[in-house]
Design a protein around this motif. Structure first.
Motif, PDB file in Angstrom:
ATOM      1  N   PRO A 107      20.539  28.506   9.849  1.00  0.00           N
ATOM      2  CA  PRO A 107      21.085  27.558   8.893  1.00  0.00           C
ATOM      3  C   PRO A 107      21.009  26.134   9.412  1.00  0.00           C
ATOM      4  CG  PRO A 107      22.847  28.878   9.847  1.00  0.00           C
ATOM      5  CD  PRO A 107      21.549  29.395  10.395  1.00  0.00           C
ATOM      6  N   GLU A 108      21.694  25.758  10.427  1.00  0.00           N
ATOM      7  CA  GLU A 108      21.428  24.493  11.085  1.00  0.00           C
ATOM      8  C   GLU A 108      21.398  24.757  12.575  1.00  0.00           C
ATOM      9  OE1 GLU A 108      25.604  24.961  10.074  1.00  0.00           O
ATOM     10  OE2 GLU A 108      24.372  23.830   8.720  1.00  0.00           O
ATOM     11  N   ARG A 109      20.529  24.042  13.237  1.00  0.00           N
ATOM     12  CA  ARG A 109      20.350  24.253  14.679  1.00  0.00           C
ATOM     13  C   ARG A 109      20.134  22.913  15.345  1.00  0.00           C
ATOM     14  NH1 ARG A 109      18.130  29.548  15.829  1.00  0.00           N
ATOM     15  NH2 ARG A 109      18.371  28.984  17.989  1.00  0.00           N
ATOM     16  N   MET A 110      20.413  22.866  16.626  1.00  0.00           N
ATOM     17  CA  MET A 110      20.106  21.679  17.424  1.00  0.00           C
ATOM     18  C   MET A 110      19.086  22.111  18.469  1.00  0.00           C
ATOM     19  SD  MET A 110      23.692  19.691  17.817  1.00  0.00           S
ATOM     20  CE  MET A 110      22.879  18.129  18.143  1.00  0.00           C
ATOM     21  N   PHE A 111      17.986  21.381  18.527  1.00  0.00           N
ATOM     22  CA  PHE A 111      16.928  21.645  19.490  1.00  0.00           C
ATOM     23  C   PHE A 111      16.674  20.395  20.314  1.00  0.00           C
ATOM     24  CE2 PHE A 111      15.881  24.661  16.116  1.00  0.00           C
ATOM     25  CZ  PHE A 111      15.573  25.801  16.821  1.00  0.00           C
ATOM     26  N   ILE A 112      16.269  20.591  21.558  1.00  0.00           N
ATOM     27  CA  ILE A 112      15.743  19.509  22.379  1.00  0.00           C
ATOM     28  C   ILE A 112      14.301  19.880  22.661  1.00  0.00           C
ATOM     29  CG2 ILE A 112      15.871  18.279  24.579  1.00  0.00           C
ATOM     30  CD1 ILE A 112      18.902  18.983  24.565  1.00  0.00           C
ATOM     31  N   ILE A 113      13.409  18.988  22.305  1.00  0.00           N
ATOM     32  CA  ILE A 113      11.980  19.231  22.467  1.00  0.00           C
ATOM     33  C   ILE A 113      11.501  18.479  23.695  1.00  0.00           C
ATOM     34  CG2 ILE A 113       9.719  19.119  21.356  1.00  0.00           C
ATOM     35  CD1 ILE A 113      11.845  20.853  19.874  1.00  0.00           C
ATOM     36  N   GLY A 114      10.841  19.187  24.609  1.00  0.00           N
ATOM     37  CA  GLY A 114      10.319  18.579  25.820  1.00  0.00           C
ATOM     38  C   GLY A 114       9.120  17.696  25.537  1.00  0.00           C
ATOM     39  N   THR A 115       8.729  16.924  26.528  1.00  0.00           N
ATOM     40  CA  THR A 115       7.589  16.022  26.373  1.00  0.00           C
ATOM     41  C   THR A 115       6.291  16.776  26.103  1.00  0.00           C
ATOM     42  OG1 THR A 115       7.299  16.014  28.770  1.00  0.00           O
ATOM     43  CG2 THR A 115       8.596  14.211  27.808  1.00  0.00           C
ATOM     44  N   ASP A 116       6.279  18.066  26.434  1.00  0.00           N
ATOM     45  CA  ASP A 116       5.088  18.879  26.179  1.00  0.00           C
ATOM     46  C   ASP A 116       5.099  19.483  24.777  1.00  0.00           C
ATOM     47  OD1 ASP A 116       7.116  20.721  26.420  1.00  0.00           O
ATOM     48  OD2 ASP A 116       6.175  21.879  28.033  1.00  0.00           O
ATOM     49  N   GLY A 117       6.137  19.151  23.959  1.00  0.00           N
ATOM     50  CA  GLY A 117       6.220  19.651  22.604  1.00  0.00           C
ATOM     51  C   GLY A 117       6.855  21.027  22.484  1.00  0.00           C
ATOM     52  N   ARG A 118       7.273  21.618  23.611  1.00  0.00           N
ATOM     53  CA  ARG A 118       7.908  22.936  23.589  1.00  0.00           C
ATOM     54  C   ARG A 118       9.421  22.792  23.514  1.00  0.00           C
ATOM     55  NH1 ARG A 118       5.885  25.746  28.716  1.00  0.00           N
ATOM     56  NH2 ARG A 118       7.229  27.382  27.924  1.00  0.00           N
ATOM     57  N   ILE A 119      10.088  23.835  23.034  1.00  0.00           N
ATOM     58  CA  ILE A 119      11.538  23.825  22.957  1.00  0.00           C
ATOM     59  C   ILE A 119      12.109  23.919  24.372  1.00  0.00           C
ATOM     60  CG2 ILE A 119      13.595  25.055  22.152  1.00  0.00           C
ATOM     61  CD1 ILE A 119      11.871  26.091  19.810  1.00  0.00           C
ATOM     62  N   ALA A 120      12.891  22.913  24.759  1.00  0.00           N
ATOM     63  CA  ALA A 120      13.540  22.915  26.056  1.00  0.00           C
ATOM     64  C   ALA A 120      14.978  23.432  25.936  1.00  0.00           C
ATOM     65  CB  ALA A 120      13.543  21.500  26.639  1.00  0.00           C
ATOM     66  N   TYR A 121      15.574  23.273  24.780  1.00  0.00           N
ATOM     67  CA  TYR A 121      16.928  23.775  24.513  1.00  0.00           C
ATOM     68  C   TYR A 121      17.007  24.177  23.049  1.00  0.00           C
ATOM     69  CZ  TYR A 121      21.832  23.680  23.181  1.00  0.00           C
ATOM     70  OH  TYR A 121      23.052  24.001  22.658  1.00  0.00           O
ATOM     71  N   ALA A 122      17.596  25.335  22.778  1.00  0.00           N
ATOM     72  CA  ALA A 122      17.836  25.776  21.406  1.00  0.00           C
ATOM     73  C   ALA A 122      19.292  26.167  21.280  1.00  0.00           C
ATOM     74  CB  ALA A 122      16.939  26.966  21.063  1.00  0.00           C
ATOM     75  N   ALA A 164       9.904  20.845  29.396  1.00  0.00           N
ATOM     76  CA  ALA A 164      10.332  22.237  29.198  1.00  0.00           C
ATOM     77  C   ALA A 164      10.188  23.065  30.469  1.00  0.00           C
ATOM     78  CB  ALA A 164       9.537  22.866  28.051  1.00  0.00           C
ATOM     79  N   GLU A 165       9.281  22.685  31.351  1.00  0.00           N
ATOM     80  CA  GLU A 165       9.088  23.445  32.579  1.00  0.00           C
ATOM     81  C   GLU A 165      10.321  23.372  33.485  1.00  0.00           C
ATOM     82  OE1 GLU A 165       6.332  21.239  31.708  1.00  0.00           O
ATOM     83  OE2 GLU A 165       5.556  22.990  30.691  1.00  0.00           O
ATOM     84  N   THR A 166      11.081  22.280  33.399  1.00  0.00           N
ATOM     85  CA  THR A 166      12.242  22.126  34.276  1.00  0.00           C
ATOM     86  C   THR A 166      13.544  22.499  33.588  1.00  0.00           C
ATOM     87  OG1 THR A 166      12.540  19.828  33.651  1.00  0.00           O
ATOM     88  CG2 THR A 166      11.122  20.265  35.537  1.00  0.00           C
ATOM     89  N   ALA A 167      13.459  22.987  32.367  1.00  0.00           N
ATOM     90  CA  ALA A 167      14.659  23.305  31.593  1.00  0.00           C
ATOM     91  C   ALA A 167      14.682  24.782  31.227  1.00  0.00           C
ATOM     92  CB  ALA A 167      14.679  22.457  30.339  1.00  0.00           C
ATOM     93  N   SER A 168      15.885  25.282  31.069  1.00  0.00           N
ATOM     94  CA  SER A 168      16.009  26.655  30.594  1.00  0.00           C
ATOM     95  C   SER A 168      16.389  26.643  29.123  1.00  0.00           C
ATOM     96  CB  SER A 168      17.074  27.392  31.410  1.00  0.00           C
ATOM     97  OG  SER A 168      18.317  26.750  31.240  1.00  0.00           O
ATOM     98  N   ILE A 169      15.963  27.658  28.417  1.00  0.00           N
ATOM     99  CA  ILE A 169      16.310  27.777  27.007  1.00  0.00           C
ATOM    100  C   ILE A 169      17.549  28.649  26.907  1.00  0.00           C
ATOM    101  CG2 ILE A 169      15.561  28.644  24.761  1.00  0.00           C
ATOM    102  CD1 ILE A 169      12.709  28.057  25.604  1.00  0.00           C
ATOM    103  N   THR A 170      18.557  28.183  26.172  1.00  0.00           N
ATOM    104  CA  THR A 170      19.748  28.983  25.948  1.00  0.00           C
ATOM    105  C   THR A 170      19.831  29.354  24.490  1.00  0.00           C
ATOM    106  OG1 THR A 170      21.100  27.026  25.587  1.00  0.00           O
ATOM    107  CG2 THR A 170      21.029  27.892  27.827  1.00  0.00           C
TER     108      THR A 170
END
Length: 106
Positions: A54-69, A99-105
């Motif tokens: 429904p609604e989500r907050m994402f952080i997108i890394g500089t490589d365009g991948r999801i770094a946080y969901a 995204a390489e230095t971040a974990s996805i939760t």
């Protein structure tokens, strides 16, 4: 939802990008967000790619991948969690997150 009615945050589906931007600005102001926010195109291209319903907050890394969901809203929508994540992973204002230095939760 009843809480949306109570808080007067019920909007008709916008049909123009400018109206969508107005609604997003209103939400950012109500939530007192200080981080940059991005609004999807009127055809919901990003929503289709990232399944933001429904609604989500994402952080997108500089490589365009999801770094946080973040979790699905409204109950998994925690602005303070995003703020904490950003402080841990990108403490310098304006610093890009990889995204390489971040974990996805979830």
């Amino acid at each position: 939802m009843d809480i949306n009615e109570e808080q007067k945050v019920v909007y008709e589906q916008p049909t123009t990008k400018s109206r969508r931007d107005e609604i997003a600005q209103s939400c950012c102001e109500r939530l007192k967000l200080t981080m940059p926010c991005v609004v999807d195109t009127i055809d919901n291209a990003v929503d289709e790619l990232y399944a933001g319903w429904p609604e989500r907050m994402f952080i997108i890394g500089t490589d365009g991948r999801i770094a946080y969901a973040g979790g699905p809203g409204p109950f998994g929508f925690h602005v303070e969690e995003v703020e904490s994540w950003l402080k841990r992973h990108a403490p310098e204002r304006g610093r890009s997150v990889s995204a390489e230095t971040a974990s996805i939760t979830h």
